[in-house]
Write a protein that holds these residues in place. Structure first.
Motif, PDB file in Angstrom:
ATOM      1  N   THR A 111     -35.341  52.273  -0.572  1.00  0.00           N
ATOM      2  CA  THR A 111     -34.848  51.866  -2.099  1.00  0.00           C
ATOM      3  C   THR A 111     -35.447  50.286  -2.262  1.00  0.00           C
ATOM      4  OG1 THR A 111     -32.763  52.548  -1.210  1.00  0.00           O
ATOM      5  CG2 THR A 111     -32.811  50.940  -3.146  1.00  0.00           C
ATOM      6  N   VAL A 112     -36.072  50.361  -3.532  1.00  0.00           N
ATOM      7  CA  VAL A 112     -36.672  49.078  -4.181  1.00  0.00           C
ATOM      8  C   VAL A 112     -35.982  48.364  -5.223  1.00  0.00           C
ATOM      9  CG1 VAL A 112     -39.137  49.840  -3.275  1.00  0.00           C
ATOM     10  CG2 VAL A 112     -38.396  50.448  -5.566  1.00  0.00           C
ATOM     11  N   VAL A 113     -36.060  47.367  -5.335  1.00  0.00           N
ATOM     12  CA  VAL A 113     -35.614  46.271  -6.406  1.00  0.00           C
ATOM     13  C   VAL A 113     -36.436  45.544  -7.060  1.00  0.00           C
ATOM     14  CG1 VAL A 113     -33.730  44.571  -6.950  1.00  0.00           C
ATOM     15  CG2 VAL A 113     -33.386  46.203  -5.102  1.00  0.00           C
ATOM     16  N   TYR A 114     -36.469  45.260  -8.439  1.00  0.00           N
ATOM     17  CA  TYR A 114     -37.350  44.477  -9.191  1.00  0.00           C
ATOM     18  C   TYR A 114     -36.999  43.108  -9.218  1.00  0.00           C
ATOM     19  CZ  TYR A 114     -40.891  43.301 -12.767  1.00  0.00           C
ATOM     20  OH  TYR A 114     -41.665  42.930 -13.673  1.00  0.00           O
ATOM     21  N   ASP A 115     -37.822  42.169  -8.663  1.00  0.00           N
ATOM     22  CA  ASP A 115     -37.622  40.938  -8.716  1.00  0.00           C
ATOM     23  C   ASP A 115     -38.147  40.060  -9.626  1.00  0.00           C
ATOM     24  OD1 ASP A 115     -40.209  40.785  -8.190  1.00  0.00           O
ATOM     25  OD2 ASP A 115     -40.154  39.548  -6.241  1.00  0.00           O
ATOM     26  N   GLY A 116     -38.524  40.783 -10.925  1.00  0.00           N
ATOM     27  CA  GLY A 116     -39.191  40.101 -11.983  1.00  0.00           C
ATOM     28  C   GLY A 116     -40.743  40.044 -12.042  1.00  0.00           C
ATOM     29  N   PHE A 117     -41.288  40.313 -10.589  1.00  0.00           N
ATOM     30  CA  PHE A 117     -42.621  40.368 -10.496  1.00  0.00           C
ATOM     31  C   PHE A 117     -43.224  41.738 -10.029  1.00  0.00           C
ATOM     32  CE2 PHE A 117     -41.378  35.976 -10.583  1.00  0.00           C
ATOM     33  CZ  PHE A 117     -42.341  35.321 -11.715  1.00  0.00           C
ATOM     34  N   ASN A 118     -42.507  42.143  -8.753  1.00  0.00           N
ATOM     35  CA  ASN A 118     -42.837  43.071  -8.098  1.00  0.00           C
ATOM     36  C   ASN A 118     -41.616  43.907  -7.844  1.00  0.00           C
ATOM     37  OD1 ASN A 118     -45.741  42.574  -7.782  1.00  0.00           O
ATOM     38  ND2 ASN A 118     -44.896  40.693  -6.584  1.00  0.00           N
ATOM     39  N   PHE A 119     -41.846  45.279  -7.447  1.00  0.00           N
ATOM     40  CA  PHE A 119     -40.720  46.039  -6.820  1.00  0.00           C
ATOM     41  C   PHE A 119     -40.680  45.907  -5.212  1.00  0.00           C
ATOM     42  CE2 PHE A 119     -41.399  48.128 -10.887  1.00  0.00           C
ATOM     43  CZ  PHE A 119     -40.163  48.352 -11.101  1.00  0.00           C
ATOM     44  N   VAL A 120     -39.585  45.428  -4.641  1.00  0.00           N
ATOM     45  CA  VAL A 120     -39.917  44.906  -3.127  1.00  0.00           C
ATOM     46  C   VAL A 120     -38.726  45.990  -2.613  1.00  0.00           C
ATOM     47  CG1 VAL A 120     -39.005  43.090  -1.576  1.00  0.00           C
ATOM     48  CG2 VAL A 120     -39.916  42.615  -4.153  1.00  0.00           C
ATOM     49  N   VAL A 121     -39.114  46.318  -1.391  1.00  0.00           N
ATOM     50  CA  VAL A 121     -38.385  47.242  -0.508  1.00  0.00           C
ATOM     51  C   VAL A 121     -37.035  46.602  -0.097  1.00  0.00           C
ATOM     52  CG1 VAL A 121     -38.426  48.441   1.585  1.00  0.00           C
ATOM     53  CG2 VAL A 121     -40.516  48.418   0.147  1.00  0.00           C
ATOM     54  N   LYS A 122     -35.862  47.139  -0.518  1.00  0.00           N
ATOM     55  CA  LYS A 122     -34.619  46.466  -0.133  1.00  0.00           C
ATOM     56  C   LYS A 122     -33.936  47.271   1.142  1.00  0.00           C
ATOM     57  CE  LYS A 122     -30.957  44.172  -1.193  1.00  0.00           C
ATOM     58  NZ  LYS A 122     -31.007  42.395  -1.073  1.00  0.00           N
ATOM     59  N   THR A 123     -34.276  48.653   1.302  1.00  0.00           N
ATOM     60  CA  THR A 123     -33.687  49.473   2.290  1.00  0.00           C
ATOM     61  C   THR A 123     -34.747  50.450   2.645  1.00  0.00           C
ATOM     62  OG1 THR A 123     -31.565  49.179   1.283  1.00  0.00           O
ATOM     63  CG2 THR A 123     -31.728  50.930   3.096  1.00  0.00           C
ATOM     64  N   PHE A 124     -34.848  50.521   3.948  1.00  0.00           N
ATOM     65  CA  PHE A 124     -35.891  51.738   4.391  1.00  0.00           C
ATOM     66  C   PHE A 124     -35.163  52.418   5.684  1.00  0.00           C
ATOM     67  CE2 PHE A 124     -39.375  52.521   7.698  1.00  0.00           C
ATOM     68  CZ  PHE A 124     -39.618  53.918   7.270  1.00  0.00           C
ATOM     69  N   ILE A 125     -34.677  53.442   5.701  1.00  0.00           N
ATOM     70  CA  ILE A 125     -33.985  54.105   6.974  1.00  0.00           C
ATOM     71  C   ILE A 125     -35.154  55.221   7.171  1.00  0.00           C
ATOM     72  CG2 ILE A 125     -32.421  55.754   7.380  1.00  0.00           C
ATOM     73  CD1 ILE A 125     -30.415  54.640   5.798  1.00  0.00           C
ATOM     74  N   GLU A 126     -35.477  55.095   8.638  1.00  0.00           N
ATOM     75  CA  GLU A 126     -36.790  55.946   8.907  1.00  0.00           C
ATOM     76  C   GLU A 126     -36.283  57.138   9.807  1.00  0.00           C
ATOM     77  OE1 GLU A 126     -40.517  55.468  12.032  1.00  0.00           O
ATOM     78  OE2 GLU A 126     -39.297  53.748  11.825  1.00  0.00           O
ATOM     79  N   GLU A 127     -35.015  57.299  10.327  1.00  0.00           N
ATOM     80  CA  GLU A 127     -34.456  58.400  11.088  1.00  0.00           C
ATOM     81  C   GLU A 127     -34.259  59.546  10.285  1.00  0.00           C
ATOM     82  OE1 GLU A 127     -33.310  55.288  11.449  1.00  0.00           O
ATOM     83  OE2 GLU A 127     -34.586  54.653  13.033  1.00  0.00           O
ATOM     84  N   HIS A 128     -34.656  60.710  10.722  1.00  0.00           N
ATOM     85  CA  HIS A 128     -34.185  62.071  10.159  1.00  0.00           C
ATOM     86  C   HIS A 128     -33.485  63.084  10.986  1.00  0.00           C
ATOM     87  CE1 HIS A 128     -37.539  61.893   7.140  1.00  0.00           C
ATOM     88  NE2 HIS A 128     -38.026  61.039   7.866  1.00  0.00           N
TER      89      HIS A 128
END
Length: 635
Positions: A111-128
Motif C-alpha cells: 500500500t502506498v500513500v501520496y505525501d504531496g511529493f512522492n508515493f510512500v510505502v505505508k504497508t508491506f506484507i511479504e508472507e503468502h
C-alpha cells in the motif's frame, strides 16, 4: 494429523523458498515518484519472489480526482466468487473452458500513500498462503507477461505473410532463446488477435474505404469504387486497381480471365480478380473486386466499374459457365468474345457420363475436342463418341453441343488467347493467394496480405526481366532466324519458338493448289503416316495461315509455317513477331512497394539492434567475466 498440503509446504526439499535481495524488496517508507514506478518495482519484486501482482483499490481526492492512496495485491488474494460461478453454471450446460480456483485468500500486499511529493510505502506484507512459482515457471504468471509494441509489429508482419500463430510464437521463442524469455505465452498472442478483431468489428468496411482513399491520394492513377447497402450500412461490393495493374492492362489486356470461386474473408464475400498473362507467361493482375453475391446485377456492376477504370474492353474474356456472368458479359462487353473454360466443362464429364462410360470412352471425347482441327472433323468425332459411349446425361451433352461455339477449339480458332483456354490461371491465383490470406481475415487484413502477394508476383516479373537482360538462351541450330529471335523474345517464349523451329526441319512442303487469291500447301512429316497440315498463303496480303492454329491461339509461329519459310529460304522472320512476347513489352521501372500499415522503420531498428546484441552476446558468453560484464551493462 497435518494434511498433505501442510506436509508438502513444510518440506524444505519440495517447497520453493525464493531468495530475494533486500534492495529489491519493498519496505515501509520507501518512496516512488509515480504510481507507474511503484507498480514496476513491486512487480519486479514479485517476479523474483514467484507470484503475480494485481491492482486492487485506490482512493482519489474529490476536488481534483488525483489518486492519493493505492493498494497492490497478490493475484491469489480473496476467494472465488461462488455466486458468479453458480450463475455461470445455470446459464449454460456447455462450458467452453474449465477454470479451477485461483484465489486462496492470500494477504500479501503493498500500500502506498501520496505525501504531496512522492508515493510512500505505508504497508508491506511479504508472507503468502500458497506455494510460490519457481524461476522456471514465473514467466507464466499474468503480471510478468506482456506483448510489447515491437513484438506486436513483428507479429503483424508474420501475419501479413500468413505464418500460422503457433509458428509465429516458435519464431519468437527461437529468437529469444527459450519460452521463458519471450515475455508472454502463445495464448497471449491469440487473445491479442481476438481483441484486434473485436476492435475493428463494425468498422472494417470504413477502414478499407479510408485505406483506398489514402492510396488514391498517393497514386493519381489508383482507382476504386465502393457500394454500400443503406439499409444495413454494410459494404455490398467494391473494386480497386492500382496504376501498375492499369499500365499492365495496356500491354497484356487483350485476353482476360475472370473467376469468382474463392471466398476469402470472415464475411464470406467473394473475391473476384481479373487476370491475364504477361510477356514471361506469368500471371498479372488487372483489378480485383469483392462481391456479396454472384447475381447478374453484381457482375454488371463489377464489369462496368472495371471498364470505367480501363477505358478499353478486352478482346477475349474467359470464364466458367455461370449464367449470371454470361448475361452480364453480353450486356457490358458486347464486342468481347466470351469463351467458356474448357477445364471446367471437362471436369463434369465423369458425372454426366457415368463411371463406366467415363472410364472406357472419355478418351474419345478428348480426342474429338483437342485434336479436331476443323468443324467437320469435330462433329464427326463427337457424334461417334456419343454413339459408342451412351452417356447417362444425354441432355447435358446436347446442351454442351449447342454451346460448342464458346468452348470447342475448332470453333474458336479465329481469336488470340495468349495460350489460355481455361480459367485455371485464375484458379491457380486463388491457390497462390491462399498462401497469404485466409477466411478468418477481415477485409482490411485481406487487402494488406493481398498487396504482399501482389508484390511477390511483380517481383517475379522483375526477376524474369533481369534474367532476360543478363542471360542469353542457348542457340541450338545457328539459323539466322534463331539468332534474330533470341534477341527479341523473352526467354520463355524464345524456347517455345526454338522448339517449333527445331521440329520444322522434320517437315516437307508441297503445293497442292492455287487460285487467283492464294496458294495452298500440304505440310507433312517425312513419315508418310503422319498428319497432313494445310497452309494457305494469301497472295494479296502475303500472309500465311495454318490450320493447326498455334499462331492464332498463342502468338508463336508453328513448325509448319517455319518449314514453309525454310523451303522458301526466308532467313529473317517477317511480320509474325507478336510484341507482347518480346523483351520490349515489359511495363517499365515501377517500384513495387508494399504498404501494409506497419512501421517498417521500427522493424528495421529492432532488427539492427538484435543483430548487434547477438554478436555481442556470442562473444561475451565465451568467458564468465565477459558474461558478467555484458549482463551488468544491460542491467
Amino acid at each position: 494429523m497435518a494434511n498433505a498440503l501442510d506436509e508438502w509446504m513444510s518440506s524444505k526439499d519440495e517447497f520453493y523458498i525464493p531468495q530475494v535481495r533486500d534492495d529489491k524488496k519493498p519496505k515501509a517508507g520507501l518512496a516512488f515518484k509515480s504510481l507507474d514506478e511503484t507498480y514496476e518495482f513491486y512487480n519486479n519484486y514479485a517476479k523474483d519472489a514467484g507470484f503475480s501482482v494485481r491492482i486492487s483499490k485506490e482512493k482519489k481526492k474529490k476536488e481534483t480526482g488525483e489518486v492519493f492512496w493505492k493498494r497492490y495485491i497478490c493475484f491469489k488474494e480473496g476467494e472465488t466468487d461462488e455466486t458468479w460461478r453458480k450463475k455461470k453454471d445455470s446459464e449454460s450446460t456447455q462450458i467452453e473452458r474449465e477454470r479451477g480456483n485461483v484465489r486462496e485468500n492470500c494477504k500479501a500486499k503493498l500500500t502506498v500513500v501520496y505525501d504531496g511529493f512522492n508515493f510512500v510505502v505505508k504497508t508491506f506484507i511479504e508472507e503468502h498462503t500458497h506455494p510460490l512459482a519457481t524461476p522456471s515457471r514465473v514467466h507464466l504468471l499474468r503480471s510478468h507477461r506482456g506483448v510489447s509494441d515491437t513484438k506486436i509489429k513483428l507479429v503483424k508482419k508474420f501475419s501479413n505473410v500468413n505464418i500460422p500463430l503457433y509458428q509465429q510464437f516458435e519464431l519468437l521463442e527461437t529468437q529469444a532463446g527459450g519460452h521463458e524469455s519471450v515475455g508472454f505465452i502463445e495464448r497471449d498472442l491469440r487473445n491479442f488477435e481476438r481483441d484486434e478483431r473485436e476492435k475493428i468489428k463494425g468498422h472494417d468496411a470504413k477502414m478499407l474505404y479510408e485505406y483506398f482513399k489514402s492510396e488514391e491520394d498517393k497514386d493519381s492513377d489508383f482507382f476504386f469504387k465502393f457500394e454500400i447497402d443503406n439499409n444495413n450500412n454494410r459494404m455490398t461490393r467494391c473494386f480497386w486497381v492500382d496504376s501498375v495493374a492499369r499500365k499492365a492492362y495496356t500491354h497484356f489486356g487483350d485476353v482476360v480471365v475472370f473467376d469468382t470461386t474463392y471466398n476469402t474473408n470472415r464475411y464470406a464475400m467473394i473475391f473476384a480478380p481479373l487476370v491475364g498473362v504477361n510477356h514471361h507467361g506469368q500471371t498479372t493482375i488487372f483489378g480485383c473486386g469483392f462481391l456479396s453475391n454472384e447475381t447478374f446485377d453484381s457482375f454488371v456492376w463489377l464489369l462496368e466499374t472495371w471498364l470505367e477504370a480501363m477505358k478499353v474492353p478486352s478482346i477475349v474474356i474467359i470464364t466458367d459457365q455461370d449464367q449470371a456472368m454470361t448475361k452480364a458479359i453480353a450486356q457490358v462487353l458486347p464486342n468481347t468474345f466470351h469463351r467458356y473454360c474448357v477445364w471446367h466443362i471437362l471436369n463434369k464429364f465423369q458425372e454426366k457420363m457415368g463411371y463406366f462410360a467415363h472410364h472406357n470412352y472419355y478418351a474419345l471425347f478428348k480426342t474429338a475436342i483437342w485434336e479436331s482441327e476443323t468443324v467437320e472433323e469435330f462433329e464427326k468425332s463427337w457424334y461417334e463418341a456419343l454413339e459408342i459411349s451412351q452417356p447417362s446425361s444425354k441432355e447435358w451433352f446436347e446442351e454442351m453441343y449447342k454451346l460448342r461455339g464458346t468452348w470447342i477449339p475448332a470453333y474458336v480458332k479465329q481469336y488470340f488467347y495468349a495460350g489460355m483456354s481455361s480459367s485455371q490461371r485464375a484458379e491457380s491465383m486463388h491457390a497462390f493467394f491462399k498462401r497469404y490470406c485466409s477466411k478468418s481475415n477481415s477485409l482490411m487484413d485481406f487487402v494488406t496480405r493481398f498487396n504482399r502477394a501482389l508484390a511477390h508476383l511483380r517481383h517475379e516479373e522483375l526477376v524474369a526481366d533481369h534474367g532476360d537482360l543478363n542471360e542469353k538462351p542457348n542457340i541450338k541450330l545457328g539459323m539466322p532466324m534463331e539468332n534474330q529471335m533470341v534477341g527479341m523474345y523473352t526467354k520463355k517464349y524464345f524456347y517455345k519458338f526454338q522448339k517449333e523451329l527445331l521440329e520444322s526441319n522434320s517437315y516437307m512442303v508441297n503445293v497442292t493448289g492455287e487460285d487467283e487469291n492464294c496458294w495452298i500447301y500440304k505440310i507433312q512429316k517425312f513419315d508418310a503416316n503422319s498428319r497432313v497440315q494445310t497452309l494457305v498463303h494469301d497472295k494479296i496480303s502475303n500472309l500465311l495461315k495454318c490450320n493447326c492454329g498455334l499462331f492464332d491461339f498463342e502468338g508463336i509461329l508453328c513448325k509448319h509455317m517455319l518449314a514453309f519459310f525454310r523451303v522458301k529460304q526466308i532467313m529473317q522472320l517477317p511480320e509474325y513477331i507478336m510484341r507482347r512476347w518480346t523483351k520490349f513489352s515489359r511495363i517499365g521501372s515501377e517500384k513495387f512497394k508494399v504498404q501494409d500499415g506497419a512501421d517498417n522503420s521500427l522493424i528495421l531498428r529492432h532488427t539492427s539492434l538484435f543483430q548487434l546484441a547477438s554478436k555481442l552476446i556470442d562473444g561475451a558468453t565465451v568467458s564468465e567475466e565477459g558474461t558478467q560484464l555484458v549482463q551488468k551493462s544491460f542491467e
